[in-house]
Design a protein around this motif. Structure first.
Motif, PDB file in Angstrom:
ATOM      1  N   ALA A   1     -36.750  -5.399  52.244  1.00 25.12           N
ATOM      2  CA  ALA A   1     -37.205  -6.111  53.440  1.00 25.12           C
ATOM      3  C   ALA A   1     -36.681  -7.539  53.503  1.00 25.12           C
ATOM      4  O   ALA A   1     -36.954  -8.253  54.470  1.00 25.12           O
ATOM      5  CB  ALA A   1     -38.727  -6.122  53.491  1.00 25.12           C
ATOM      6  N   GLY A   2     -35.930  -7.967  52.473  1.00 21.33           N
ATOM      7  CA  GLY A   2     -35.362  -9.307  52.475  1.00 21.33           C
ATOM      8  C   GLY A   2     -36.080 -10.292  51.569  1.00 21.33           C
ATOM      9  O   GLY A   2     -35.720 -11.468  51.532  1.00 21.33           O
ATOM     10  N   TYR A   3     -37.068  -9.816  50.821  1.00 15.81           N
ATOM     11  CA  TYR A   3     -37.850 -10.692  49.946  1.00 15.81           C
ATOM     12  C   TYR A   3     -37.423 -10.463  48.496  1.00 15.81           C
ATOM     13  O   TYR A   3     -38.172  -9.928  47.672  1.00 15.81           O
ATOM     14  CB  TYR A   3     -39.348 -10.432  50.129  1.00 15.81           C
ATOM     15  N   ALA A   4     -36.203 -10.906  48.181  1.00 12.13           N
ATOM     16  CA  ALA A   4     -35.632 -10.652  46.864  1.00 12.13           C
ATOM     17  C   ALA A   4     -36.314 -11.439  45.755  1.00 12.13           C
ATOM     18  O   ALA A   4     -36.137 -11.135  44.574  1.00 12.13           O
ATOM     19  CB  ALA A   4     -34.135 -10.968  46.874  1.00 12.13           C
TER      20      ALA A   4
ATOM     21  N   THR B   1     -40.468 -16.673  49.435  1.00 12.21           N
ATOM     22  CA  THR B   1     -39.697 -16.931  50.648  1.00 12.21           C
ATOM     23  C   THR B   1     -38.613 -15.874  50.817  1.00 12.21           C
ATOM     24  O   THR B   1     -37.958 -15.505  49.842  1.00 12.21           O
ATOM     25  CB  THR B   1     -39.027 -18.319  50.564  1.00 12.21           C
ATOM     26  N   PRO B   2     -38.404 -15.352  52.025  1.00 14.07           N
ATOM     27  CA  PRO B   2     -37.317 -14.390  52.228  1.00 14.07           C
ATOM     28  C   PRO B   2     -35.958 -15.027  51.943  1.00 14.07           C
ATOM     29  O   PRO B   2     -35.762 -16.225  52.158  1.00 14.07           O
ATOM     30  CB  PRO B   2     -37.454 -13.988  53.700  1.00 14.07           C
TER      31      PRO B   2
ATOM     32  N   ALA C   1     -17.169  -5.922  55.458  1.00 15.38           N
ATOM     33  CA  ALA C   1     -17.652  -5.102  56.571  1.00 15.38           C
ATOM     34  C   ALA C   1     -18.285  -3.819  56.065  1.00 15.38           C
ATOM     35  O   ALA C   1     -19.291  -3.343  56.615  1.00 15.38           O
ATOM     36  CB  ALA C   1     -16.502  -4.787  57.524  1.00 15.38           C
ATOM     37  N   HIS C   2     -17.705  -3.236  55.011  1.00 20.49           N
ATOM     38  CA  HIS C   2     -18.281  -2.015  54.428  1.00 20.49           C
ATOM     39  C   HIS C   2     -19.671  -2.285  53.862  1.00 20.49           C
ATOM     40  O   HIS C   2     -20.609  -1.514  54.072  1.00 20.49           O
ATOM     41  CB  HIS C   2     -17.360  -1.490  53.330  1.00 20.49           C
ATOM     42  N   ILE C   3     -19.825  -3.417  53.172  1.00 24.88           N
ATOM     43  CA  ILE C   3     -21.127  -3.768  52.594  1.00 24.88           C
ATOM     44  C   ILE C   3     -22.158  -3.958  53.703  1.00 24.88           C
ATOM     45  O   ILE C   3     -23.276  -3.431  53.624  1.00 24.88           O
ATOM     46  CB  ILE C   3     -21.002  -5.035  51.736  1.00 24.88           C
ATOM     47  N   ARG C   4     -21.785  -4.686  54.756  1.00 22.57           N
ATOM     48  CA  ARG C   4     -22.724  -4.913  55.859  1.00 22.57           C
ATOM     49  C   ARG C   4     -23.091  -3.602  56.551  1.00 22.57           C
ATOM     50  O   ARG C   4     -24.249  -3.384  56.922  1.00 22.57           O
ATOM     51  CB  ARG C   4     -22.116  -5.894  56.866  1.00 22.57           C
ATOM     52  N   ALA C   5     -22.098  -2.727  56.728  1.00 20.49           N
ATOM     53  CA  ALA C   5     -22.356  -1.447  57.388  1.00 20.49           C
ATOM     54  C   ALA C   5     -23.334  -0.604  56.573  1.00 20.49           C
ATOM     55  O   ALA C   5     -24.240   0.039  57.130  1.00 20.49           O
ATOM     56  CB  ALA C   5     -21.050  -0.686  57.598  1.00 20.49           C
ATOM     57  N   LEU C   6     -23.177  -0.604  55.247  1.00 21.60           N
ATOM     58  CA  LEU C   6     -24.063   0.194  54.403  1.00 21.60           C
ATOM     59  C   LEU C   6     -25.474  -0.386  54.395  1.00 21.60           C
ATOM     60  O   LEU C   6     -26.463   0.362  54.412  1.00 21.60           O
ATOM     61  CB  LEU C   6     -23.507   0.254  52.977  1.00 21.60           C
ATOM     62  N   LEU C   7     -25.584  -1.703  54.392  1.00 18.77           N
ATOM     63  CA  LEU C   7     -26.909  -2.334  54.463  1.00 18.77           C
ATOM     64  C   LEU C   7     -27.604  -1.957  55.769  1.00 18.77           C
ATOM     65  O   LEU C   7     -28.797  -1.620  55.775  1.00 18.77           O
ATOM     66  CB  LEU C   7     -26.779  -3.850  54.355  1.00 18.77           C
ATOM     67  N   ARG C   8     -26.878  -2.007  56.875  1.00 19.19           N
ATOM     68  CA  ARG C   8     -27.483  -1.617  58.157  1.00 19.19           C
ATOM     69  C   ARG C   8     -27.883  -0.149  58.143  1.00 19.19           C
ATOM     70  O   ARG C   8     -28.965   0.223  58.624  1.00 19.19           O
ATOM     71  CB  ARG C   8     -26.511  -1.889  59.310  1.00 19.19           C
ATOM     72  N   ASP C   9     -27.021   0.684  57.582  1.00 22.87           N
ATOM     73  CA  ASP C   9     -27.308   2.119  57.552  1.00 22.87           C
ATOM     74  C   ASP C   9     -28.542   2.423  56.728  1.00 22.87           C
ATOM     75  O   ASP C   9     -29.347   3.287  57.085  1.00 22.87           O
ATOM     76  CB  ASP C   9     -26.100   2.864  56.986  1.00 22.87           C
ATOM     77  N   ARG C  10     -28.723   1.719  55.621  1.00 25.86           N
ATOM     78  CA  ARG C  10     -29.850   1.997  54.728  1.00 25.86           C
ATOM     79  C   ARG C  10     -31.155   1.341  55.196  1.00 25.86           C
ATOM     80  O   ARG C  10     -32.233   1.866  54.954  1.00 25.86           O
ATOM     81  CB  ARG C  10     -29.530   1.517  53.312  1.00 25.86           C
ATOM     82  N   LEU C  11     -31.062   0.194  55.849  1.00 22.41           N
ATOM     83  CA  LEU C  11     -32.257  -0.614  56.086  1.00 22.41           C
ATOM     84  C   LEU C  11     -32.722  -0.653  57.534  1.00 22.41           C
ATOM     85  O   LEU C  11     -33.841  -1.095  57.796  1.00 22.41           O
ATOM     86  CB  LEU C  11     -32.011  -2.047  55.606  1.00 22.41           C
ATOM     87  N   THR C  12     -31.904  -0.213  58.477  1.00 26.95           N
ATOM     88  CA  THR C  12     -32.324  -0.215  59.875  1.00 26.95           C
ATOM     89  C   THR C  12     -33.169   1.019  60.147  1.00 26.95           C
ATOM     90  O   THR C  12     -32.769   2.121  59.771  1.00 26.95           O
ATOM     91  CB  THR C  12     -31.103  -0.216  60.816  1.00 26.95           C
ATOM     92  N   PRO C  13     -34.356   0.871  60.770  1.00 26.41           N
ATOM     93  CA  PRO C  13     -35.169   2.042  61.112  1.00 26.41           C
ATOM     94  C   PRO C  13     -34.351   3.051  61.904  1.00 26.41           C
ATOM     95  O   PRO C  13     -33.565   2.698  62.777  1.00 26.41           O
ATOM     96  CB  PRO C  13     -36.298   1.441  61.966  1.00 26.41           C
TER      97      PRO C  13
ATOM     98  N   SER D   1     -39.389  -8.600  59.404  1.00 24.28           N
ATOM     99  CA  SER D   1     -38.654  -9.431  58.463  1.00 24.28           C
ATOM    100  C   SER D   1     -37.756 -10.405  59.218  1.00 24.28           C
ATOM    101  O   SER D   1     -37.071 -10.021  60.165  1.00 24.28           O
ATOM    102  CB  SER D   1     -37.789  -8.552  57.543  1.00 24.28           C
ATOM    103  N   PRO D   2     -37.725 -11.662  58.805  1.00 20.81           N
ATOM    104  CA  PRO D   2     -36.873 -12.647  59.485  1.00 20.81           C
ATOM    105  C   PRO D   2     -35.398 -12.505  59.109  1.00 20.81           C
ATOM    106  O   PRO D   2     -34.545 -13.170  59.701  1.00 20.81           O
ATOM    107  CB  PRO D   2     -37.439 -13.982  59.005  1.00 20.81           C
ATOM    108  N   ILE D   3     -35.089 -11.643  58.139  1.00 19.88           N
ATOM    109  CA  ILE D   3     -33.714 -11.486  57.669  1.00 19.88           C
ATOM    110  C   ILE D   3     -33.118 -10.191  58.234  1.00 19.88           C
ATOM    111  O   ILE D   3     -33.664  -9.116  58.004  1.00 19.88           O
ATOM    112  CB  ILE D   3     -33.652 -11.452  56.134  1.00 19.88           C
ATOM    113  N   PRO D   4     -32.009 -10.263  58.978  1.00 17.17           N
ATOM    114  CA  PRO D   4     -31.356  -9.046  59.471  1.00 17.17           C
ATOM    115  C   PRO D   4     -30.947  -8.140  58.305  1.00 17.17           C
ATOM    116  O   PRO D   4     -30.655  -8.641  57.205  1.00 17.17           O
ATOM    117  CB  PRO D   4     -30.122  -9.575  60.221  1.00 17.17           C
ATOM    118  N   PRO D   5     -30.923  -6.826  58.504  1.00 19.07           N
ATOM    119  CA  PRO D   5     -30.594  -5.912  57.394  1.00 19.07           C
ATOM    120  C   PRO D   5     -29.291  -6.234  56.684  1.00 19.07           C
ATOM    121  O   PRO D   5     -29.221  -6.146  55.455  1.00 19.07           O
ATOM    122  CB  PRO D   5     -30.528  -4.545  58.095  1.00 19.07           C
TER     123      PRO D   5
END
Length: 232
Positions: free
Chosen positions: A73-76, A103-104, A125-137, A170-174
């Motif tokens: 959720a962005g809270y590492a 803090t997020p 771009a691959h990393i961002r795409a995988l994060l969106r794929d895994r974390l976006t509802p 979450s205030p942090i985009p996936p």
């Protein structure tokens, strides 16, 4: 814990009766404090034992799964302290998860060193795409570019754990979250692409992160090695 004692025989006016003494023991109570992002119901849904029993090691695994959900959720920087104590007055054994959501964390920079065959932009771009794929509802997932989708399909493992519905957004985009497990998946996919292109000895170090003031800088080092080609 339920204890069953040795049976005894008692006689009444008509027939003997076998009696098993049962000591039910303490009731179990799982409690959470400090959680605002997820409700208790959502956190309990992560219970790692399918039989819903309190087995050895279950609470430690539950703690790790809750931490993983906060990370996703962005809270590492979230932390959990687990305490257990016995309420002798009420006959309850209480287990308390003290959650510090902290803090997020936002990933503000990803540095790719050594990438030549695949550009740094392609790897990022691959990393961002995988994060969106895994974390976006799933009911609100955004389409990804065709080439990014191809990369996601390579070496990506199924997303097994359910992401609870957060009570707050979450205030942090996936694609700006630091999730080590998903970065590891991304590196596996990148390694597969390199090997398919003939770089059989490619080495990609695990992603490293530095977090300061709730901002994360991620660095990845790629050693492509020599490309293998087939000659006729």
């Amino acid at each position: 814990e339920v204890l069953v004692g040795d049976p005894s025989i008692e006689r009444n006016q008509k027939q003997p009766v076998v009696v098993f003494p049962i000591i039910a023991g303490d009731r179990i109570s799982i409690e959470f404090v400090g959680n605002t992002l997820f409700s208790k119901t959502d956190l309990m849904a992560l219970w790692p034992d399918d039989s819903a029993r309190l087995r050895q090691g279950v609470l430690a695994r539950l703690r790790e799964q809750i931490l993983e959900q906060y990370t996703q959720a962005g809270y590492a920087l979230a932390a959990i302290r687990l305490r257990g104590f016995r309420d002798a007055v009420n006959g309850i054994r209480r287990y308390l998860f003290q959650i510090d959501e902290n803090t997020p964390v936002r990933v503000t920079e990803v540095t790719i060193a050594g990438a030549q065959t695949l550009t740094s932009d392609t790897v990022s771009a691959h990393i961002r795409a995988l994060l969106r794929d895994r974390l976006t509802p799933r009911d609100n997932i955004q389409p990804i570019a065709r080439f990014e989708g191809s990369l996601v399909a390579r070496g990506a493992r199924p997303f097994g754990s359910r992401l609870p519905q957060a009570t707050q957004t979450s205030p942090i985009p996936p694609d700006e979250r630091w999730v080590p497990r998903i970065y590891g998946e991304a590196i596996d996919g990148i390694r597969t692409v390199y090997r398919e292109r003939g770089f059989l000895d490619v080495e990609i170090e695990p992603a490293r992160v530095e977090i300061q003031n709730a901002q994360a800088h991620v660095s990845i080092v790629i050693k492509e090695g020599t490309q293998t080609t087939l000659s006729s």
